[in-house]
Structures are given as structure tokens and as C-alpha cells.
Design a protein around this motif. Sequence first.
Motif, PDB file in Angstrom:
ATOM      1  N   GLY A   9       0.800  -1.226   0.000  1.00 53.07           N
ATOM      2  CA  GLY A   9       0.000   0.000   0.000  1.00 53.07           C
ATOM      3  C   GLY A   9       0.828   1.269   0.000  1.00 53.07           C
ATOM      4  O   GLY A   9       0.288   2.360  -0.209  1.00 53.07           O
ATOM      5  N   SER A  12      -5.957   5.244  -5.613  1.00 56.55           N
ATOM      6  CA  SER A  12      -6.358   3.892  -5.235  1.00 56.55           C
ATOM      7  C   SER A  12      -7.783   3.706  -5.726  1.00 56.55           C
ATOM      8  O   SER A  12      -8.641   4.552  -5.478  1.00 56.55           O
ATOM      9  N   ASP A  40       0.533   7.739  -1.197  1.00 56.34           N
ATOM     10  CA  ASP A  40       0.234   6.333  -1.452  1.00 56.34           C
ATOM     11  C   ASP A  40      -0.506   5.726  -0.255  1.00 56.34           C
ATOM     12  O   ASP A  40      -1.572   5.116  -0.404  1.00 56.34           O
ATOM     13  N   GLY A  41       0.040   5.929   0.930  1.00 53.67           N
ATOM     14  CA  GLY A  41      -0.601   5.385   2.133  1.00 53.67           C
ATOM     15  C   GLY A  41      -1.993   5.955   2.335  1.00 53.67           C
ATOM     16  O   GLY A  41      -2.943   5.238   2.664  1.00 53.67           O
ATOM     17  N   SER A  84      -4.016   7.296   0.037  1.00 58.55           N
ATOM     18  CA  SER A  84      -5.020   6.934  -0.978  1.00 58.55           C
ATOM     19  C   SER A  84      -5.692   5.625  -0.568  1.00 58.55           C
ATOM     20  O   SER A  84      -6.912   5.485  -0.663  1.00 58.55           O
ATOM     21  N   THR A  85      -4.920   4.692  -0.063  1.00 60.51           N
ATOM     22  CA  THR A  85      -5.480   3.427   0.415  1.00 60.51           C
ATOM     23  C   THR A  85      -6.332   3.651   1.663  1.00 60.51           C
ATOM     24  O   THR A  85      -7.467   3.166   1.755  1.00 60.51           O
TER      25      THR A  85
END
Length: 301
Positions: A127, A195, A239-240, A242-243
Motif C-alpha cells: 500500500g 487507489s 500512497d498510504g 489513498s489506500t
Amino acid sequence: MELTVYGSPELLEAAKSRILELEAALSVTDENSEIYAINHGEDVTLSESTLDLVEKGLDICRRTEGALDLSVYPVVRAWGFTASEYRVPAEEELKELLKHVDYTKIETDRANGTVEIGEHMEIDLGGVAKGYAADRVISMLEAEGVDSALLSLGGNIQTLGSKPDGSAWRVGVQDPLGSGYAGLLEAADKAVVTSGGYERYFVEDGETYWHIIDPASGKPARSGLISVTVVGESGLLCDGLSTALFVMGLEKAVAFWRESSDFEALFIDETGRLFVTAGLADSFAPLGDYEDAELTLISRD
Ligand code: AMP
Ligand code: MG
């Protein structure tokens, strides 16, 4: 991956090798990876970047109160997302697996270069790893004097500077309900990470199951959202988040954004409505069917 770098061609090769090197260390399935070693209790000294990523990933787990959980891997695997052998696990099986999903039991030991995890636990940096890899490559390119680059690592876009002509990079946000794009985002010196439920999923008995798991239920996160794009300076954070924001759902995600100052977001819900945080008001333009879709601008208060 797709890399665009304005500078000498060797830099492109160096960027590619760095990404492949990180992938080799961080892959959850490769038996020679550092993550595999952590998950199987093997005695190895971890690289600086793996320790760094686990620490920074844990910060996001805490900040999102477990919407992102680096230890959800056994559940992801039970649904078959690791080997693309999809199945719907029984409630009992999920309940058993969830006993060992708990990011607070992951600890890094800098002095010894190790990561300790609880018994029966397994971690997965899927993730957050692409965002981290992009951050590392951007720093490397910057140090080499590059002032214009675009990295695209499957759903993760990271820009260094603007285009050589001085205009912003234009990043397409995929239409999660069809083909083509839902809109365009202008970005310079920013990560743009999406995501989406459409990225990896299977359908069984008319029900769609996707790869983003709610660690509270052990089931694909069904929050009403189908796509979350996060824009900010840190690829790892985007990134983290969006999940994690996908798991939270719109209402919680908006409250979370209002308490934060290090990212902006674009949400698309299952009915095709768009929600854009204030900081993206001037940089997002809907495309195609989405030009007529309902668009809500989310203000700070
Ligand atoms: P992304 O594409 O960045 O949203 O990451 C999704 C990947 O992270 C999935 O393929 C899983 O391997 C893993 N994952 C799914 N749900 C979670 C979660 N709630 N927390 C951490 N990792 C997750
Ligand atoms: Mg992510």
C-alpha cells in the motif's frame, strides 16, 4: 513503469535500477526479499530503506488509526489477491486471521537493523512501497541536477518540477466506472496517487470484491467510494493515504483532510459523483461524461 527524465540517458537507467532494487527488497512474495525474511523470522540485517519505509508506513497507520494497516497481508492473501486465485473466505476464517492483524505489534529496531512482528503476523508494504520508491528516485534525480521528470508506477504518478516549457504536468485520473479519464490534474513537484476499486477485483455471484481491505472487517472496503486520488509532496504519504481514505469513506476522509495540511484529494463515489478538496479547485478539470457529473468542492470548514 514509465519514466520521463529531462537530462542524460544514464539517469533513466539509474532510476530504473533503483526502482527494481527497492522492489526486490520489498516484494512480499519473492523468497529473497527483506519483507519475506521478516515474515518468515529469518535472521537478516535490513537495508536502511526498508527500515525507513516500515517506520514511515507505521506513522501513517497510526495517523489513520489503522485504516492503513501494514499487517493486513494474511487477509489479502486469503481473498486470493496475492496469487490471483480469487475466493470469498468464510466468516470464521476471517475472524481467525484478523486476530493477527495489528500494526501496533510491529516494531523496528534500528540498532540491530531488524523489524519485529508478533507471532503469526505477516507484513506487506504494497500500500505504500510505490510511493516510497518514487520519492527515493525523485531525490536521486534532484541530487543529480535534474529539474524536470515524470515517474509513473502503476497508479502512482510523481512529478519533479514542471515540464521543460515551464507548464505544469497534466495527469489523467482514470474513469473508475468506465474507460478513459474522469479528469485531468495539473501538477508540479507533486505526487498524484490513486487507489481504486477497479484496479484489482473479481466478481462472484454478482458481487464485486476488490483488493483494498478494511482491516476492521477483513473484507473489501465498501465505503461508497470507488476511487481516491491524493496529491501532495510526499509520494509515500499520498500512497498510504489513498489506500486509507478509500477505507475511511468520504465523510471520515473529509474530516481527516480538514485536520491535515499536507495533502489534497479527489474522491469519486460509486454513483460517479466527484468531490474535490479546496486546494485542487484550480488544478482539476473533469473530462468526458464527468463534465456533466455532480462536482462538490470541499472547503476547509
Ligand atoms: P494501493 O493500490 O496503494 O491502494 O494498495 C493496495 C494494496 O495494499 C493491496 O493490493 C494490498 O496488498 C494492500 N492493502 C489492501 N488494503 C490495505 C490496508 N487497509 N492497509 C494496508 N495495505 C492494504
Ligand atoms: Mg496506496
